[in-house]
Design an enzyme around this catalytic site. Sequence first.
Site, short mmCIF file in Angstrom:
data_model
loop_
_atom_site.label_atom_id
_atom_site.label_comp_id
_atom_site.label_asym_id
_atom_site.label_seq_id
_atom_site.Cartn_x
_atom_site.Cartn_y
_atom_site.Cartn_z
N HIS A 279 84.93 34.67 -97.15
CA HIS A 279 84.94 33.28 -97.62
C HIS A 279 84.74 32.29 -96.47
O HIS A 279 84.04 31.28 -96.63
CB HIS A 279 86.26 32.97 -98.34
CG HIS A 279 86.37 33.63 -99.67
ND1 HIS A 279 85.64 33.25 -100.77
CD2 HIS A 279 87.15 34.68 -100.10
CE1 HIS A 279 85.94 34.00 -101.81
NE2 HIS A 279 86.86 34.88 -101.43
N VAL A 352 95.19 35.50 -103.24
CA VAL A 352 95.39 35.81 -104.66
C VAL A 352 94.24 36.70 -105.15
O VAL A 352 94.47 37.67 -105.88
CB VAL A 352 95.48 34.51 -105.48
CG1 VAL A 352 95.57 34.83 -106.98
CG2 VAL A 352 96.69 33.69 -105.05
N GLU A 353 93.03 36.36 -104.76
CA GLU A 353 91.86 37.12 -105.21
C GLU A 353 91.94 38.58 -104.78
O GLU A 353 91.77 39.49 -105.60
CB GLU A 353 90.60 36.48 -104.64
CG GLU A 353 89.31 37.24 -104.97
CD GLU A 353 88.11 36.66 -104.24
OE1 GLU A 353 87.16 36.26 -104.93
OE2 GLU A 353 88.15 36.61 -102.99
N VAL A 354 92.20 38.83 -103.50
CA VAL A 354 92.18 40.21 -103.01
C VAL A 354 93.36 40.99 -103.58
O VAL A 354 93.25 42.20 -103.85
CB VAL A 354 92.16 40.24 -101.47
CG1 VAL A 354 93.48 39.79 -100.86
CG2 VAL A 354 91.79 41.62 -100.95
#
Length: 846
Positions: A279, A352-354
């Site tokens: 990101h 949160v995504e990972v």
Amino acid sequence: MKTSLCSLFVLFFLGGMMQAAFVSAAVSQSVQSPEAFLGYEKGERLTPHHRVMDYVTHVAENSDRVMAEPYGKTYGGRTLMLLYVSTPENLARLDEIRTNNLRRAGLLGGEATSLESKAIIWLSYNVHGNEISATEAALFTLYELATGDDTHLQNTVVIIDPLLNPDGRDRYVNWYHQTAGRQPDPYRTSREHIEPWPNARTNHYNIDLNRDWAWQTQIETRQRMAVYHQWMPHIHADFHEMGVDQPYYFAPAAEPFHVAITDWQREFQQTIGENHARHFDDDFRVYFTREIFDLFYPSYGDTYPTFNGAIGMTYEQAGNTQGGLSVITADGDTLTFARRILNQHVAGMSTVEVASMHYERVAEEFFRFFRDAAETPYAPHKTYVISGNNTPDKLQLLTSYLDAWGISYGHAPNTRSVRALDYQSLEERTISLNSQDLLISAHQPKSVLLNVLFEPRTTVVDSLTYDITAWAVPYAMGLEAFAIERRIDPAGPFSINHPVTDFSAMPEQPYAYLARWESKQDAFYLAQLLQHDIRVRFATQPFSMDGQRTWERGTLILTRRGNEQHGDRFDSVVRELADELGRELVAVNTGLVMSGRDFGSSGVPMVHAPRVALIGGPGANPNNFGEVWHFLDQELEYPHSVFEHTHLNRVNFSDFDVIILPQGGYLNQVSNQVKDDLRRWIRNGGRMITFGNAIRALDEGDQFQELRSMPEPTDEARTAQQLLRAEDRRRDAAASLITGSIYYLNLDNSHPLAFGYPEFYYSLKSGANAFEYLESGFNVGTLQAGAHRSGFQGYRVKDHIENSLIFGVQPYGRGNIVYLNDNPIFRGFWHNGALLFANAIFFVGQ
């Protein structure tokens, strides 16, 4: 018919989905963004605590994905708040998710339900008050989770603590808003970038909350950790700021890693870091990993969760105290507050995504951590024994910590001989167990945390560490303790044999009352007696009333003579305070002793209630100042006055009996007249308590303690240092350092400074300064050969610190100087030294 029913079902299902989507959209539209709610753009202003609370409450009230839970108050009375973020379906079963998590980890009894495990992520913001981008980012992360795509919330529960240190943050926000002009000034040495002493990093009492996770000395930490242990998250990210010239730091952490950290924890730190990098690369953000911030000292916001099974991480954004709203960095770039907030937000959302992407393995590895810990503890010692000979107060302190940590314990089996490592000598010997001993087996789910906190010698795999390198609980609490390499399970629940005072059996008006002097709780009792104007004597020699029980030095003696002005109230105050504080009280009907000194002897002096002053100000170590302030205000609840050294010319020193100087060279900044007044005050009977070499500025002609110089290197050693490669110089410098190590001190417990102690003391030494023995004075605590017990000690330091003064008292005219060259109340968790500090305040010079 089947087709028709099927069609009706599809229509019903789609209608329900459309209705749910409509409701969700309506809810999302009713949740305002931080900019809309607060009335300014991202990074345009700093948000004070009360507006942070307003916004998160607004989101919780208007989003079906967010629940708010106040969990406490700060010392300053500000609310502490948690936000639970997930899908409405998950929030409806939130407690089931929580208890399932604990049960599957073996931390709670009962069977888990069939509900699939969710990854539990805990995001902590702004533990340091002046690292301000963190809380602002929390608001944007909360908003995106509440209103954006909920894909990553299907299999996760996100717990957000938007502001761990409200008192510190408001101190910074208020100062900055009062200091800055209409437009931010990016010039880095302008006044809006130079925070005044003691700065806003710490909490109300200037205690660093990021070093308090394990020790829980502060009210903010205790309240937070009570909830943390009810959840036990799988991933914990702690959002910080660092110097303005660094970019952004995220996991994986730097070496050294503590040996207890598992392969999975290392591996997933790497996975998380790679996701962040993806990101950050997308927007060409600059960052670094694997440097500076290690995983060793167990009381940080990354390590404490790690030793509790989580993936614990520190995130660091450039900014900190110099950041302001914009600042020009060393490379000429202008770092804006908005950019700092955005970086923190991106790291939070990536976390949160990972976690969501790997939620099944994240949960399973978390459960495996505790199963493996119970079945095959990593450390060589499988059992810890705390002798029942320790005082009840020490055992009470220990069990309160064990309970807070969730570590199981019980009493030892009776009359069993085993080989054990003695913490005092670090040598093995045979000991006999009995049912009065407290026993902790490492074969339990919290085994990793237990072994990290109790290891007699820390395994220091790298000399370049970020913090102290030793902390073993038995040393910190001054416990008689042993470590055993074989498994022994507790034989039953442990209970403490507190002495019980039968007040009904006491004579109505005894000659005197006796109270032991063994712990900080006894000092608290004395402090309360003095505030009730009770006159108290103390024993300077051991004595016995009946030839059986010996009362040690420091025993408090409360005679009726001298307290006549209280009438019957004397007995009620003494007894009620003892009962309230759990103090054993013995009534005696005579002042004549069988051995020792009678109560009317000059060897049984009066404790004249000291009038205490604490000095601080620019140049004083704010943490040490805070430790003393918290000790006086919260632990002793004893009246005191606080002055900054810039105002000492207004102080009438004769109004005080004790002046306390925290570490620092600030007295160099006072006028010669103030220095003369302070020296005169000591000569006239004042008691100066000085941490480290704070008193040096008052010295005239080497009258005070002498700082020992490090030996000059040989010509050969100097040449070798000059030829060192650049990359090796930092490591070579560590050879002259002590990074928070534990030493055994020889203690003269016949001196009032050491009343209540045995003839030894465990000291935490956080620097390599060594002081010569006092030529005219009392060398009460000394570090001699073979004193090192645990932690890193550079090889050049060993001989330098041997035979040096740690604690001493120097008569100076009619007064005294008390030297505390190691900090006996370090970070509030070095409980072993609290009584010594109380002795310095109440007993020395009486």
